[in-house]
Write an enzyme that holds these catalytic residues in place. Sequence first.
Site, short mmCIF file in Angstrom:
data_model
loop_
_atom_site.label_atom_id
_atom_site.label_comp_id
_atom_site.label_asym_id
_atom_site.label_seq_id
_atom_site.Cartn_x
_atom_site.Cartn_y
_atom_site.Cartn_z
N CYS A 1 0.84 -1.21 0.00
CA CYS A 1 0.00 0.00 0.00
C CYS A 1 0.87 1.26 0.00
O CYS A 1 2.04 1.23 -0.43
CB CYS A 1 -0.96 -0.01 1.18
N ASP B 1 -3.27 1.59 10.20
CA ASP B 1 -4.42 2.47 10.40
C ASP B 1 -4.82 2.44 11.86
O ASP B 1 -5.19 3.46 12.42
CB ASP B 1 -5.57 2.03 9.49
C1 RUB Z 1 -3.64 3.29 3.59
C2 RUB Z 1 -2.96 2.34 4.50
C3 RUB Z 1 -1.69 2.82 5.14
C4 RUB Z 1 -2.00 3.40 6.51
C5 RUB Z 1 -0.81 4.13 7.10
O1 RUB Z 1 -4.91 2.85 3.20
O2 RUB Z 1 -3.42 1.25 4.79
O3 RUB Z 1 -0.79 1.77 5.31
O4 RUB Z 1 -3.10 4.30 6.43
O5 RUB Z 1 -0.51 5.30 6.36
P1 RUB Z 1 -5.82 3.82 2.29
P2 RUB Z 1 0.26 6.52 7.04
O6 RUB Z 1 -5.00 4.21 1.12
O7 RUB Z 1 -6.98 3.00 1.94
O8 RUB Z 1 -6.18 5.01 3.15
O9 RUB Z 1 1.55 5.97 7.53
O10 RUB Z 1 0.41 7.52 5.94
O11 RUB Z 1 -0.60 7.01 8.17
#
Ligand code: RUB
Length: 301
Positions: free
Chosen positions: A125, A194
Amino acid sequence: MRSKAAAARIRRLDVQGAISVAKAGLQALAYDAKHSKAKTLAAFNKELKRNSRLLAAARPTEPALRNGLAAVQRAVASEKSMPNARLVASNAAGSYLQKLEEAKEKIVRVGVRRIMPGMTVFTHCHSSTVTAILIAAKEKGIRFKVINTETRPHYQGRITARELAKAGISVTHIVDSAARRFMNSADLVLVGADAITAEGNLINKIGTGQIALAAHEAKTDFACACETFKFDPVTFSGAYEPIEKRDKGEIWKHPPRGVRIKNPAFDITPPEYIDYIITEEGVITPYEAAHILHERAAGNI
Ligand code: RUB
């Protein structure tokens, strides 16, 4: 930007990743608080709660956003005078945003120490926290490679690949289902988060759980980079972390009749598949999640 517009952007996935979602939500809440036309404290609080509910509902699996919205409401709850409440709310939002920034800087300093010369890091991701660690490691002169998944159905992996390639990092982009095929070439799986629950479960982009299983079987370290603001207090009090369901059309716009589509945005990786979590408080095991939640509730962190 107003809360209504920000919530719509967040819902449409124009804003992606837990920290970016939290930032967009808190900025909008502060904007509305600053420009509120409420005449009484009661009316102001009602408005603040309505906007908070609207923003929180835009992405149900985001405690970093919910914790920030709650911090603003707590700050305003003890306020007695109306004109001051506007300032208190926008200051509280600003202070939370600043803490998020500082947390990321600290995570990067800790995380960079886990990127060794010659290593291959596997990621899934797009996590702004993970990419910040990898880019900082590159800037430090560490030579390493990255394998990254495209991340169906929304292809957030392309954002990661683009950012890393731009930073001069060697990236190999693969389909999600090739994770096992490439796991033996990886030394470390590093993903974002998340949410972290009280029992130490990691909630992250759908597919993370499968990747963790593959890493476990291949004896590849599995780590996650996560601000402690994503540790979810509601799970400490017994609630389950809600898992957001996304539009079915992301998977198949016009499926044949009789085909049911399900599109959960996140999955659960249990603590036994997680070697460590990189937080701004340092490297911890997932079993320390309840302790972190306790310390935060007590105001010690
Ligand atoms: C994004 C996702 C990321 C986390 C962490 O999912 O799973 O790994 O949100 O991101 P989506 P960060 O694209 O569906 O929002 O480290 O930027 O908080």
